[in-house]
Design a protein around this motif. Structure first.
Motif, PDB file in Angstrom:
ATOM      1  N   SER A  38       0.842  -1.188   0.000  1.00 41.12           N
ATOM      2  CA  SER A  38       0.000   0.000   0.000  1.00 41.12           C
ATOM      3  C   SER A  38       0.877   1.238   0.000  1.00 41.12           C
ATOM      4  CB  SER A  38      -0.922   0.009   1.226  1.00 41.12           C
ATOM      5  OG  SER A  38      -0.165   0.030   2.416  1.00 41.12           O
ATOM      6  N   ALA A  39       0.253   2.388  -0.201  1.00 45.28           N
ATOM      7  CA  ALA A  39       0.982   3.654  -0.162  1.00 45.28           C
ATOM      8  C   ALA A  39       1.213   4.100   1.269  1.00 45.28           C
ATOM      9  CB  ALA A  39       0.224   4.732  -0.936  1.00 45.28           C
ATOM     10  N   ALA A  40       0.185   3.994   2.115  1.00 49.01           N
ATOM     11  CA  ALA A  40       0.291   4.426   3.504  1.00 49.01           C
ATOM     12  C   ALA A  40       0.604   3.226   4.394  1.00 49.01           C
ATOM     13  CB  ALA A  40      -1.007   5.082   3.959  1.00 49.01           C
ATOM     14  N   TRP A  62       5.613  -5.196   5.079  1.00 47.39           N
ATOM     15  CA  TRP A  62       4.915  -4.196   4.261  1.00 47.39           C
ATOM     16  C   TRP A  62       5.826  -3.801   3.107  1.00 47.39           C
ATOM     17  CZ3 TRP A  62       5.782   1.493   4.598  1.00 47.39           C
ATOM     18  CH2 TRP A  62       4.861   2.231   3.816  1.00 47.39           C
ATOM     19  N   ASN A  63       5.332  -3.984   1.884  1.00 46.16           N
ATOM     20  CA  ASN A  63       6.075  -3.649   0.665  1.00 46.16           C
ATOM     21  C   ASN A  63       7.422  -4.367   0.594  1.00 46.16           C
ATOM     22  OD1 ASN A  63       3.953  -1.939   0.055  1.00 46.16           O
ATOM     23  ND2 ASN A  63       5.008  -0.083   0.730  1.00 46.16           N
ATOM     24  N   LEU A  64       7.500  -5.537   1.238  1.00 45.30           N
ATOM     25  CA  LEU A  64       8.740  -6.304   1.309  1.00 45.30           C
ATOM     26  C   LEU A  64       8.377  -7.769   1.440  1.00 45.30           C
ATOM     27  CD1 LEU A  64      11.804  -5.453   1.576  1.00 45.30           C
ATOM     28  CD2 LEU A  64      11.526  -5.786   4.027  1.00 45.30           C
ATOM     29  N   ARG A  65       9.075  -8.642   0.703  1.00 46.40           N
ATOM     30  CA  ARG A  65       8.772 -10.070   0.738  1.00 46.40           C
ATOM     31  C   ARG A  65       9.898 -10.830   1.429  1.00 46.40           C
ATOM     32  NH1 ARG A  65       9.510 -14.881  -2.301  1.00 46.40           N
ATOM     33  NH2 ARG A  65      10.960 -13.877  -3.762  1.00 46.40           N
ATOM     34  N   VAL A  66       9.523 -11.728   2.331  1.00 41.63           N
ATOM     35  CA  VAL A  66      10.502 -12.595   2.973  1.00 41.63           C
ATOM     36  C   VAL A  66      10.849 -13.727   2.004  1.00 41.63           C
ATOM     37  CG1 VAL A  66      11.015 -14.059   4.952  1.00 41.63           C
ATOM     38  CG2 VAL A  66       9.529 -12.058   5.227  1.00 41.63           C
ATOM     39  N   VAL A  67      12.106 -13.804   1.611  1.00 38.50           N
ATOM     40  CA  VAL A  67      12.550 -14.843   0.677  1.00 38.50           C
ATOM     41  C   VAL A  67      12.962 -16.103   1.436  1.00 38.50           C
ATOM     42  CG1 VAL A  67      14.253 -15.430  -1.105  1.00 38.50           C
ATOM     43  CG2 VAL A  67      13.291 -13.122  -1.007  1.00 38.50           C
ATOM     44  N   SER A  68      13.695 -15.928   2.544  1.00 35.75           N
ATOM     45  CA  SER A  68      14.109 -17.096   3.332  1.00 35.75           C
ATOM     46  C   SER A  68      14.489 -16.670   4.739  1.00 35.75           C
ATOM     47  CB  SER A  68      15.294 -17.825   2.673  1.00 35.75           C
ATOM     48  OG  SER A  68      16.416 -16.966   2.543  1.00 35.75           O
ATOM     49  N   GLU A  69      14.364 -17.618   5.665  1.00 39.21           N
ATOM     50  CA  GLU A  69      14.812 -17.473   7.038  1.00 39.21           C
ATOM     51  C   GLU A  69      15.635 -18.708   7.362  1.00 39.21           C
ATOM     52  OE1 GLU A  69      11.147 -17.225   9.140  1.00 39.21           O
ATOM     53  OE2 GLU A  69      10.893 -15.068   8.808  1.00 39.21           O
ATOM     54  N   THR A  70      16.880 -18.528   7.764  1.00 42.10           N
ATOM     55  CA  THR A  70      17.789 -19.653   7.961  1.00 42.10           C
ATOM     56  C   THR A  70      18.343 -19.630   9.379  1.00 42.10           C
ATOM     57  OG1 THR A  70      18.409 -19.522   5.628  1.00 42.10           O
ATOM     58  CG2 THR A  70      19.828 -20.827   7.061  1.00 42.10           C
ATOM     59  N   LYS A  71      18.161 -20.713  10.104  1.00 44.67           N
ATOM     60  CA  LYS A  71      18.657 -20.794  11.474  1.00 44.67           C
ATOM     61  C   LYS A  71      20.180 -20.834  11.505  1.00 44.67           C
ATOM     62  CE  LYS A  71      14.639 -23.323  13.286  1.00 44.67           C
ATOM     63  NZ  LYS A  71      14.177 -24.570  13.946  1.00 44.67           N
ATOM     64  N   ILE A 462       9.186   3.406   3.453  1.00 45.90           N
ATOM     65  CA  ILE A 462       8.513   2.844   2.282  1.00 45.90           C
ATOM     66  C   ILE A 462       8.350   1.327   2.369  1.00 45.90           C
ATOM     67  CG2 ILE A 462       9.308   4.733   0.811  1.00 45.90           C
ATOM     68  CD1 ILE A 462      11.308   2.815  -0.463  1.00 45.90           C
ATOM     69  N   ALA A 463       8.985   0.669   3.357  1.00 52.23           N
ATOM     70  CA  ALA A 463       8.828  -0.783   3.506  1.00 52.23           C
ATOM     71  C   ALA A 463       9.361  -1.188   4.874  1.00 52.23           C
ATOM     72  CB  ALA A 463       9.565  -1.537   2.401  1.00 52.23           C
ATOM     73  N   PHE A 464       8.896  -2.357   5.376  1.00 56.10           N
ATOM     74  CA  PHE A 464       9.441  -2.845   6.640  1.00 56.10           C
ATOM     75  C   PHE A 464       9.203  -4.331   6.798  1.00 56.10           C
ATOM     76  CE2 PHE A 464       5.147  -1.241   8.137  1.00 56.10           C
ATOM     77  CZ  PHE A 464       4.584  -2.470   8.472  1.00 56.10           C
ATOM     78  N   HIS A 465       9.947  -4.915   7.756  1.00 56.23           N
ATOM     79  CA  HIS A 465       9.687  -6.262   8.251  1.00 56.23           C
ATOM     80  C   HIS A 465       9.986  -6.261   9.739  1.00 56.23           C
ATOM     81  CE1 HIS A 465      10.807 -10.391   9.495  1.00 56.23           C
ATOM     82  NE2 HIS A 465       9.799 -10.725   8.723  1.00 56.23           N
ATOM     83  N   ASP A 466       9.159  -6.947  10.507  1.00 55.21           N
ATOM     84  CA  ASP A 466       9.369  -6.993  11.960  1.00 55.21           C
ATOM     85  C   ASP A 466       8.835  -8.312  12.495  1.00 55.21           C
ATOM     86  OD1 ASP A 466      10.044  -6.228  14.516  1.00 55.21           O
ATOM     87  OD2 ASP A 466       8.255  -5.002  14.837  1.00 55.21           O
ATOM     88  N   SER A 507       5.357  -1.252  -5.289  1.00 55.94           N
ATOM     89  CA  SER A 507       4.370  -0.585  -4.445  1.00 55.94           C
ATOM     90  C   SER A 507       4.202   0.833  -4.968  1.00 55.94           C
ATOM     91  CB  SER A 507       4.867  -0.543  -2.994  1.00 55.94           C
ATOM     92  OG  SER A 507       5.907   0.419  -2.850  1.00 55.94           O
ATOM     93  N   PRO A 508       3.273   1.592  -4.401  1.00 54.19           N
ATOM     94  CA  PRO A 508       3.151   2.998  -4.822  1.00 54.19           C
ATOM     95  C   PRO A 508       4.418   3.807  -4.582  1.00 54.19           C
ATOM     96  CG  PRO A 508       1.164   2.296  -3.694  1.00 54.19           C
ATOM     97  CD  PRO A 508       2.145   1.193  -3.522  1.00 54.19           C
ATOM     98  N   HIS A 509       5.314   3.303  -3.709  1.00 50.02           N
ATOM     99  CA  HIS A 509       6.559   4.019  -3.419  1.00 50.02           C
ATOM    100  C   HIS A 509       7.718   3.577  -4.300  1.00 50.02           C
ATOM    101  CE1 HIS A 509       4.882   5.930   0.094  1.00 50.02           C
ATOM    102  NE2 HIS A 509       4.512   4.759   0.587  1.00 50.02           N
ATOM    103  N   LEU A 510       7.572   2.435  -4.971  1.00 48.78           N
ATOM    104  CA  LEU A 510       8.702   1.849  -5.686  1.00 48.78           C
ATOM    105  C   LEU A 510       8.168   0.964  -6.801  1.00 48.78           C
ATOM    106  CD1 LEU A 510      11.828   1.868  -5.289  1.00 48.78           C
ATOM    107  CD2 LEU A 510      11.565  -0.295  -4.074  1.00 48.78           C
ATOM    108  N   THR A 511       8.511   1.282  -8.035  1.00 43.31           N
ATOM    109  CA  THR A 511       7.972   0.504  -9.151  1.00 43.31           C
ATOM    110  C   THR A 511       8.881  -0.663  -9.508  1.00 43.31           C
ATOM    111  OG1 THR A 511       9.111   1.796 -10.858  1.00 43.31           O
ATOM    112  CG2 THR A 511       6.958   2.617 -10.093  1.00 43.31           C
ATOM    113  N   GLN A 512       8.344  -1.564 -10.298  1.00 42.15           N
ATOM    114  CA  GLN A 512       9.150  -2.694 -10.758  1.00 42.15           C
ATOM    115  C   GLN A 512      10.334  -2.213 -11.582  1.00 42.15           C
ATOM    116  OE1 GLN A 512       8.461  -6.170  -9.986  1.00 42.15           O
ATOM    117  NE2 GLN A 512      10.616  -6.102 -10.588  1.00 42.15           N
ATOM    118  N   ASN A 513      10.157  -1.153 -12.368  1.00 41.97           N
ATOM    119  CA  ASN A 513      11.278  -0.617 -13.150  1.00 41.97           C
ATOM    120  C   ASN A 513      12.399  -0.120 -12.241  1.00 41.97           C
ATOM    121  OD1 ASN A 513      10.197  -0.969 -15.813  1.00 41.97           O
ATOM    122  ND2 ASN A 513       8.819   0.757 -15.430  1.00 41.97           N
TER     123      ASN A 513
END
Length: 618
Positions: A38-40, A62-71, A462-466, A507-513
């Motif tokens: 989302s934008a907000a 938000w506006n970020l994808r988890v690719v992997s988590e490794t112990k 513009i993005a986060f993970h927690d 996302s509205p803050h960051l395009t694929q290009n």
């Protein structure tokens, strides 16, 4: 100071044998729920109220994808004591397809050629705290500061106050075969190495240099001759008020040695300080008592004595392309001239009463801004509670011109965290988004935050993970120590939980290009504290990224943007050299449009990117 792991020599031998073999990992692609886009920032903020846990904590993205988590691998995990400080993961360095993850008890090497399934390539058990790592070609450098660190990497510590077996300084490894690193040398320093920075001198191809930042006690001269803890006015050779510069001959790195000890802190006075929230009420109460008593107690002591300034740096980021370094040093942010890498010189200094412990620095790609972080509390305290001011434990952003740093604003991860989550500004890096200043940053148990500081007065997330806290009943240290962009992904060193890898999503803050253009920046290796200058390969994604930014900012008319996109699409369909003429015409048209556009500089950047693309056609 951090305690060492207490294990027997037999245990050490078995761990070393295990570490020599590549192991499997416990990674999973696309971990957790799909990210919110989302934008907000969603309201309520999904970072607030996350369920606690070690490897099963609830998470939000938000506006970020988890690719992997490794112990962590077996030598670097303590299942009986989650969050064991002796096994903290620390900083990251990158070389080729590998990420080297420091740990207070050594380091791990992960193969991230498939980011969805990182694979343990090797692990090296060598306690010393905090084992910050850097690379240069076939060499790896590791910081050691703990008084229990041994030259032989043994686990039985050093009980004596003076010992010939102690390592406090820089370890040097040959990683030609990264699965079997060869320990080739060490350079001892008086305060040890809390962190270090590898410096490449553009004028010196025969050597690299290491700036050593030590923040621990000064060792006895009986252990290392020449070490003195005396004040500067009593001993001009004191180990205080200086950093160490190590010269590493690339032809024979075993001959690495200290070549200078610049006193970059000399003559600095104590910076202004701020108090914790609980102290504000105590100070007000004390002031009221003094006022009721007539204020006599305050005046009886006479004028306050001036406090001394800092005498060590925590971290130094060098940017050789512009000849500057940013030193985060006690209560100051320093600007250093490093055009002669062996003898850095302080040319500027800033302080801020809202800052407590200046920790690290990041320049923007053009070298016109510098950002300093405040690790108030040393990374082990909660500084993102709803009672903590947004100016505390944050970033301070400055513009940079003519050796002058001018304050513009603060940025802090905006979601309130609990009192059981250590949270404060920590290590991050630029993301190579063309035409913008975008950074990803670690906030310990505040997670990672991606933010735009192109306008230094108005940075925004513009993005986060927690994740939720490690424990819902007490503070157990964990969280992201470092979050860095490397060759298309964000890699995060999680203190207790291992290695995380993320991808930005449109996302509205960051395009694929914009994302695609960033992914064209490829590095053979990366030490974030040795900041590289990003350059972009001419391509259709790059030009389209500028068009997307102009559309977002309305810096070019809608008609102009539509026409340019159509021209780029038509040219891309043509074979090879036949693209050159239409692209050249488009570049000329855009240059003309720049004269009247709302965002003339960005349209000129677009025109130049199209012209470079035309010239690249064969």
């Amino acid at each position: 100071m951090v305690a060492r792991p207490v294990r027997s020599l037999a245990t050490f031998v078995s761990l070393a044998a295990l570490a020599a073999c590549a192991g499997s990992s416990s990674s999973t692609a696309s971990i957790g729920p799909a990210p919110l886009v989302s934008a907000a920032i969603p309201s309520p903020d999904p970072r607030v109220g996350l369920r606690a846990g070690w490897f099963n904590a609830q998470s939000a993205a938000w506006n970020l994808r988890v690719v992997s988590e490794t112990k962590p691998s077996d030598p670097f995990i303590n299942a009986s004591t989650p969050g064991d400080r002796r096994l903290f993961n620390s900083d990251l360095a990158f070389t080729g397809k590998y990420v080297i993850q420091g740990n207070y008890s050594g380091y791990q090497v992960w193969d991230i050629s498939n980011p969805a399934k990182p694979r343990l390539h090797s692990a090296y058990v060598c306690p010393g705290s905090q084992s910050d790592v850097s690379v240069y070609k076939n060499l790896a450098f590791v910081s050691g500061e703990a008084v229990a660190g041994r030259l032989d990497c043994g686990l039985n510590g050093i009980p004596d106050s003076v010992s010939k077996d102690r390592l406090r300084g820089i370890r040097i490894f040959d990683i030609t075969n990264i699965a079997k690193p060869r320990y080739i040398a060490n350079v001892q320093t008086c305060r040890g190495s809390h962190t270090h920075t590898v410096v490449e001198d553009p004028k010196d191809n025969a050597n690299v240099y290491i700036y050593v930042s030590g923040s621990s006690v000064i060792r006895s001269p009986n252990e290392l001759p020449g070490c003195s803890a005396a004040p500067l006015n009593e001993d001009p050779n004191t180990a205080r008020f200086r950093i160490e510069v190590i010269k590493v001959p690339l032809a024979d790195p075993a001959k690495a040695h200290i070549v200078s000890s610049p006193r970059i802190f000399q003559d600095l006075t104590a910076p202004p300080r701020h108090a914790e929230p609980v102290d504000s009420a105590a100070l007000a109460a004390r002031a009221a008592r003094q006022a009721a008593a007539g204020g006599g107690a305050a005046g009886a002591a006479g004028p306050p004595r001036a406090r001394g300034g800092p005498e060590q740096c925590h971290d130094i980021t060098v940017y050789p392309a512009i000849g500057y370094a940013g030193g985060a040093c006690g209560g100051y942010g320093l600007l250093l001239d490093i055009r002669d890498a062996a003898t850095p010189v302080r040319v500027g200094a800033v302080a801020d009463s809202n800052f407590s412990f200046w920790h690290s620095a990041t320049f923007n790609n053009e070298g016109t801004k510098v950002l300093f972080t405040d690790e108030w509390g040393g990374g082990s305290a909660p500084r993102c509670r709803d009672t903590d001011k947004m100016e505390w434990g944050a970033n301070a952003i400055f513009t940079l011109a003519n050796n002058q740093m001018t304050f513009k604003s603060y940025y802090k991860m905006p979601a309130a965290q609990t009192r059981f989550e250590n949270c404060v500004a920590h290590n991050g890096s630029l993301i190579p988004i063309p035409g913008r200043d975008v950074m990803v940053q670690a906030w310990y148990q505040g997670g990672i935050s991606v933010f735009d500081w192109t306008d230094p007065s108005h940075p925004f997330e513009i993005a986060f993970h927690d994740r939720g806290p490690m424990d819902s009943t007490k503070l157990v240290s964990a969280g992201s120590w470092s979050s860095y962009w490397y060759n298309g992904v964000i890699v995060s060193s999680e203190i207790a939980r291992g290695l995380d890898i993320f991808e930005l999503v449109p996302s509205p803050h960051l395009t694929q290009n914009e994302i695609d253009a960033a992914k064209t920046v490829k590095m053979d290796y990366l030490n974030t504290q040795g900041q590289p200058k990003y350059s972009f390969t001419p391509g259709f994604a790059l030009s389209r990224a500028y068009l997307d930014q102009l559309e977002r900012s309305r810096g070019l008319s809608a008609e102009g943007i539509s026409s340019a996109r159509a021209s780029l699409a038509a040219a891309e369909k043509l074979p090879g050299a036949s693209r050159r003429d239409p692209l050249t015409r488009l570049a000329t048209d855009l240059s003309n449009s720049a004269r009247t556009a709302t965002d003339s500089p960005k349209v000129s950047m677009l025109a130049n990117s199209v012209r470079d693309l035309a010239n690249a056609q064969r």
